[in-house]
Design an enzyme around this catalytic site. Sequence first.
Site, PDB file in Angstrom:
ATOM      1  N   ARG A  32       0.867  -1.177   0.000  1.00  0.00           N
ATOM      2  CA  ARG A  32       0.000   0.000   0.000  1.00  0.00           C
ATOM      3  C   ARG A  32       0.897   1.218   0.000  1.00  0.00           C
ATOM      4  NH1 ARG A  32      -2.241   0.915   5.450  1.00  0.00           N
ATOM      5  NH2 ARG A  32      -0.848   2.677   5.481  1.00  0.00           N
ATOM      6  N   HIS A  44      -3.675   4.681   4.386  1.00  0.00           N
ATOM      7  CA  HIS A  44      -4.785   3.721   4.561  1.00  0.00           C
ATOM      8  C   HIS A  44      -6.071   4.350   4.040  1.00  0.00           C
ATOM      9  CE1 HIS A  44      -7.862   1.236   6.355  1.00  0.00           C
ATOM     10  NE2 HIS A  44      -8.312   2.277   7.004  1.00  0.00           N
ATOM     11  N   TYR A  62       4.001   5.371  11.633  1.00  0.00           N
ATOM     12  CA  TYR A  62       4.270   3.959  11.932  1.00  0.00           C
ATOM     13  C   TYR A  62       5.174   3.235  10.944  1.00  0.00           C
ATOM     14  CZ  TYR A  62       0.206   3.665   8.782  1.00  0.00           C
ATOM     15  OH  TYR A  62      -0.669   3.813   7.743  1.00  0.00           O
TER      16      TYR A  62
END
Lengths: 339, 400
Positions: free
Chosen positions: B271, B275, B284
Amino acid sequence: MTAINQSAAPSTEPMKTERITMVQAINRALDEEMARDPSIILLGEDIGVDGGVFRVTQGLQAKYGNDRVVDTPLTEAGIVGVGIGLAIGGMRPVCEIQFSGFMNYCFEQIQPHASRFRQRTCGSQTVPMVVRAPSGGGIRALEHHSESEEVMYVHTPGLVVLMPSGPRTAYGLLKAALRSPDPVIFFEPKSIYRAIKEDVPIGGGALPIGKAEVAQQGTDVTVVTWGAMLKRTREALADLKDVSVEIVDLLTLNPLDHDAIIASVKKTGRLVVIHEAPRTAGLAGEIYARVCEDAFYHLRAPMTRVCGWDVPFPLLAREAAYLPDKQRIAAAILKVMQD
Amino acid sequence: MNHDTDHPDTHASQPQAAGWTFEIPPRLRFLDEDGRLADGATPPLPDDRVRDLYAHMSRARIFDDRLLKLQRQGRIGTFAPCFGQEACQVGSMAALTSDDWFVPAFREAAAALYRGASMKAILLYAMGFEEGQAVPRGVRDLPVAIPIGSQIAHAVGLAWAMKRKKDKGIAICFFGDGATSEGVTHESINFAAVLRIPTIFFCQNNQWAISTPRRIQTASETIAQKAIAHGIRGIQVDGNDVLAVYAATKEAADIARSTGMSTLIEGITFRRGVHTTADDPRVYRTQEEEDAWVKRDPIDRVRKYLEARGSWSAEDQATLESRVNAETQTAMAEAEAFRDAKPDALLMFDHAYAQMDPYLARQRQEAEDALEGRSVLQTISKRIGKTGSSSVVGELEEAE
């Protein structure tokens, strides 16, 4: 403030407070309780490194370690089911479900198990667990991110269901939840996560479970509401200077503060209930029933309610047509005054 | 005690398992990161088809990029970009037909576009209009499914319905690495395996479930191997190699149609974006990790492959970009015109039931009266241009 000071340890020192948001207040309550009670363990999706999608748990993993603030696999049923085992096993789990719309996966654990262990075992095995979830609409979110499902849990005996209406009550109620012997469903009205700042104690105590607060005294009409609708109700009242409205902020949705509702309706003789959830079989219906049973002859006008409509929650473009707004709330109050 | 001795027919009595060996073969790949065909490999598609797949992938990328800009401008709401996953989506769709059911999660715009969904519909959904989800009747596409893994069961049901009706179609569903932790994923795969319902379970392993990396999502070495326990085929493909995804899906579809055997395809991808548009991956994951996947980009790879074969030129590229940019602009103009024409704010009442009961009709009238003379259709705020404070649009607007 009064309620918090009542339940805190007696002290002659004035309580230190800080003006913070609900996100900060919940974070502080978790932080202070984790420091007090080493059995508290937080589990959920993205709550550690990310600090939760709303940043409610920000900083807690760094402070308490990844064995107490645990990023779990992506399984809502697993989080709550494992939480039940942790609770029976002597831990005090706080399960974060990212949005209340995803709690349906957990219901299989909550209804047959979390709510029933105490009764099934005649009190020998209990589930002192907190399930936290952001709920409600008003933030233009994606599908399944805006519903108000509180009545599903209110209709599940054995659960305590709490919904704060701002930073101060979020702090005090979460402290109560973290000390409750019973499983607590803690709904956080996400539209006011950062919309209100209030003075919140530092090192304060718990608010009582099962007690409503009279958020505003009045004599003409009782408005019973909770969560984000308290703020919405206050906005509506700004345009209604001529009506003396008493607002009962429920805070605990199960067990209901029956006496507070009845006392206020007996005083004003009129009732309006405001909730975001759909109208049919919403909590307003239960409140009506209790008023009919215990304050019927005090009513001066038919009761009314402003709720979400009996349809699935719409996408964001039509969200404002679904949620109770200040115009609908004001109209309902004027209607019971005219009836 | 040996159970096989006690019950010698245990395995033979399970027709769905007979004749299959359940091992995960080596990861399928045709093109390396520089678009070079593996030694001795024959391309599974002729160049004109590959050109078409490349054009679809590029179209999805340009549209996705445009959506991101529109979201940052406050003109559409939260959405989940498919940035980096175009090969998984276009390669798999190219191996299926419109007689097969397509069951997306919520990050499959590239697949939906390939299937024929309009850019306008995708934009309307992102703007919060239910009309964007009004799948044309007869089209075998489900709308997006946000509760993780929930749609996988629907794919099995759709495939089962086709099997019952002796329809040649199969169903494919998409989900991510995170969804492999949900119970419904395994319930669904087991269901398909036991009843031999021809379903393709396409896991786009994009390495991240919001902030949760794959390594702490599952202790399994691969996601594909989860198929073994369920008694279906499991394969791994390089999900950024559109030829490999095509070939793997084509084989899975052929097997499903001819035998009813389902396949779990694990497409290894990344990805590359957020998100959703309110997520901030910088919290993160590292820049180094993101950079490593830039080199493995699925679109660059297939363009290099075509260029090396003399099947793609700079002129082709310019023509493609110009065409898709124009298509995207037209779609947004149409979507905003739809919004500006003030569609019915109370549409929510009209499709809740087949027939509106009188009390609901009364509520609709109450709503009409309450909203009379007021414009309550919401558009998106202009103040949402930063990421990282919540996963949903609008919260920052509520915040001070």
